[in-house]
Design a protein around this motif. Structure first.
Motif, short mmCIF file in Angstrom:
data_model
loop_
_atom_site.label_atom_id
_atom_site.label_comp_id
_atom_site.label_asym_id
_atom_site.label_seq_id
_atom_site.Cartn_x
_atom_site.Cartn_y
_atom_site.Cartn_z
N ASP A 54 17.10 32.08 -6.67
CA ASP A 54 16.37 33.32 -6.37
C ASP A 54 14.88 33.23 -6.70
OD1 ASP A 54 16.59 33.20 -9.13
OD2 ASP A 54 17.14 35.32 -9.37
N ARG A 55 14.42 32.06 -7.13
CA ARG A 55 13.03 31.91 -7.56
C ARG A 55 12.72 30.42 -7.63
NH1 ARG A 55 16.35 32.30 -11.75
NH2 ARG A 55 15.95 31.13 -13.68
N ILE A 56 11.44 30.12 -7.89
CA ILE A 56 11.03 28.74 -8.17
C ILE A 56 10.46 28.72 -9.58
CG2 ILE A 56 9.50 26.84 -7.55
CD1 ILE A 56 9.63 27.80 -4.67
N GLU A 72 11.05 27.78 -19.18
CA GLU A 72 10.76 27.83 -17.74
C GLU A 72 9.57 28.76 -17.46
OE1 GLU A 72 12.31 30.15 -13.81
OE2 GLU A 72 13.78 29.74 -15.37
N THR A 73 8.67 28.30 -16.59
CA THR A 73 7.62 29.15 -16.06
C THR A 73 7.99 29.49 -14.62
OG1 THR A 73 5.89 28.14 -17.42
CG2 THR A 73 5.18 29.33 -15.46
N THR A 74 8.28 30.75 -14.35
CA THR A 74 8.59 31.17 -12.99
C THR A 74 7.29 31.27 -12.21
OG1 THR A 74 10.54 32.43 -13.70
CG2 THR A 74 9.60 32.98 -11.56
N VAL A 75 7.17 30.45 -11.17
CA VAL A 75 5.92 30.39 -10.41
C VAL A 75 6.01 31.10 -9.07
CG1 VAL A 75 5.23 28.24 -11.53
CG2 VAL A 75 6.47 28.15 -9.35
N TRP A 76 7.25 31.45 -8.63
CA TRP A 76 7.34 32.10 -7.32
C TRP A 76 8.61 32.94 -7.19
CZ3 TRP A 76 4.23 33.59 -3.79
CH2 TRP A 76 4.69 33.94 -2.51
N ARG A 77 8.41 34.20 -6.83
CA ARG A 77 9.46 35.09 -6.36
C ARG A 77 8.92 35.74 -5.09
NH1 ARG A 77 13.70 36.48 -9.81
NH2 ARG A 77 13.39 35.92 -12.01
N ASP A 78 9.74 35.77 -4.05
CA ASP A 78 9.29 36.26 -2.75
C ASP A 78 9.87 37.65 -2.49
OD1 ASP A 78 8.46 36.54 -0.08
OD2 ASP A 78 8.72 34.41 0.30
N ILE A 101 4.22 23.54 -3.15
CA ILE A 101 5.65 23.44 -3.39
C ILE A 101 6.36 23.70 -2.07
CG2 ILE A 101 7.64 24.34 -4.64
CD1 ILE A 101 5.81 25.12 -6.91
N TYR A 102 7.10 22.70 -1.62
CA TYR A 102 7.88 22.79 -0.39
C TYR A 102 9.31 23.14 -0.80
CZ TYR A 102 3.79 20.32 1.32
OH TYR A 102 2.49 19.97 1.61
N TYR A 103 9.92 24.08 -0.11
CA TYR A 103 11.25 24.53 -0.50
C TYR A 103 11.99 25.09 0.71
CZ TYR A 103 9.23 29.24 -0.39
OH TYR A 103 8.62 30.41 0.02
N THR A 104 13.28 25.30 0.53
CA THR A 104 14.15 25.87 1.56
C THR A 104 14.57 27.26 1.12
OG1 THR A 104 14.99 23.66 2.07
CG2 THR A 104 16.29 25.52 2.83
N ALA A 105 14.63 28.20 2.06
CA ALA A 105 15.07 29.56 1.73
C ALA A 105 15.67 30.22 2.96
CB ALA A 105 13.89 30.39 1.20
N SER A 106 16.38 31.33 2.70
CA SER A 106 17.03 32.05 3.79
C SER A 106 17.05 33.54 3.48
CB SER A 106 18.46 31.55 4.00
OG SER A 106 19.32 32.09 3.01
#
Length: 228
Positions: A54-56, A72-78, A101-106
């Motif tokens: 649910d985050r990066i 952990e440092t949470t750097v991204w929530r969309d 940061i390249y990632y997969t999401a849906s």
């Protein structure tokens, strides 16, 4: 190159006979046990990211052994519901004076998975980050994308369905014109005969001289090699 060196060193310690005696005993994962790890070393610190869903998040430590207990440092929530679920396989890279940061999401449906990229505001792996783009979108399921550079040209590699099959069955490459966009047509890499369909994911690519190698995750077969 440091990412590749760390990977090769770990593999040597695990599988090559004749390493020092301490490597022959029990092995404790010095990282954190998360799936799809990406690890880089810069300015005296290791930075690790893994799949969190649910985050990066990123863990930072001056020692590999310290990553297991680092905070952990949470750097991204969309906030966009079309891409804020099932976040997988973050890949951390630096181009120019920015981190990507390249990632997969849906949207919560597996078939809706696509590859995305976020960009740092400055030159700090811990961000802050802002959304940059959906990358290499060909209107179909796509996961586990990562960039690499070969002969000065950037490429993006990812896994997607092939020949009408569902799930990660085919690896693809496409030239990049910026760290967040591709150009031209994609190329499907011929799969190794012994590679199971489910394992053709998370392509790890390395380039040296006139040759490049792309190896799917968990695949026992030889990597795909391109020279020229």
């Amino acid at each position: 190159m440091r990412r590749l060196t760390l990977l090769l060193t770990t593999l040597l310690l695990l599988v090559v006979p004749g390493v020092p005696a301490q490597a022959a005993g029990s092995f404790t994962n010095p990282l954190n046990g998360g799936a799809d790890p990406t690890l880089t070393y810069v300015n005296g610190n290791y930075y690790l990211a893994t799949t969190l869903g649910d985050r990066i998040g990123i863990w930072k430590s001056p020692r590999l052994a310290g990553l297991a207990t680092a905070g952990e440092t949470t750097v991204w929530r969309d906030g966009d519901p079309s891409r804020n679920q099932q976040l997988w396989a973050p890949a951390l890279y630096r181009f120019g004076q920015r981190w990507y940061i390249y990632y997969t999401a849906s949207n919560g449906t597996d078939a809706a998975h696509r590859n995305y990229v976020i960009e740092s505001d400055g030159d700090d792996p811990l961000g802050p980050y802002h959304f940059k783009a959906r990358i290499a979108d060909h209107g179909e399921y796509a996961i586990d994308g990562e960039p690499f550079v070969h002969n000065g040209q950037m490429y993006f590699a990812w896994a997607g369905p092939g020949r009408g099959m569902g799930g990660p069955a085919q690896l693809y490459l496409q030239r990049m014109d910026t760290p967040w966009s591709v150009t031209g047509s994609r190329v499907a890499l011929p799969p190794a005969a012994a590679a199971p369909r489910c394992a053709r994911a998370r392509p790890g690519c390395a380039a040296r001289a006139a040759c490049s190698w792309c190896t799917p995750a968990a695949t026992p077969a030889s990597p795909t090699t391109s020279c020229g």
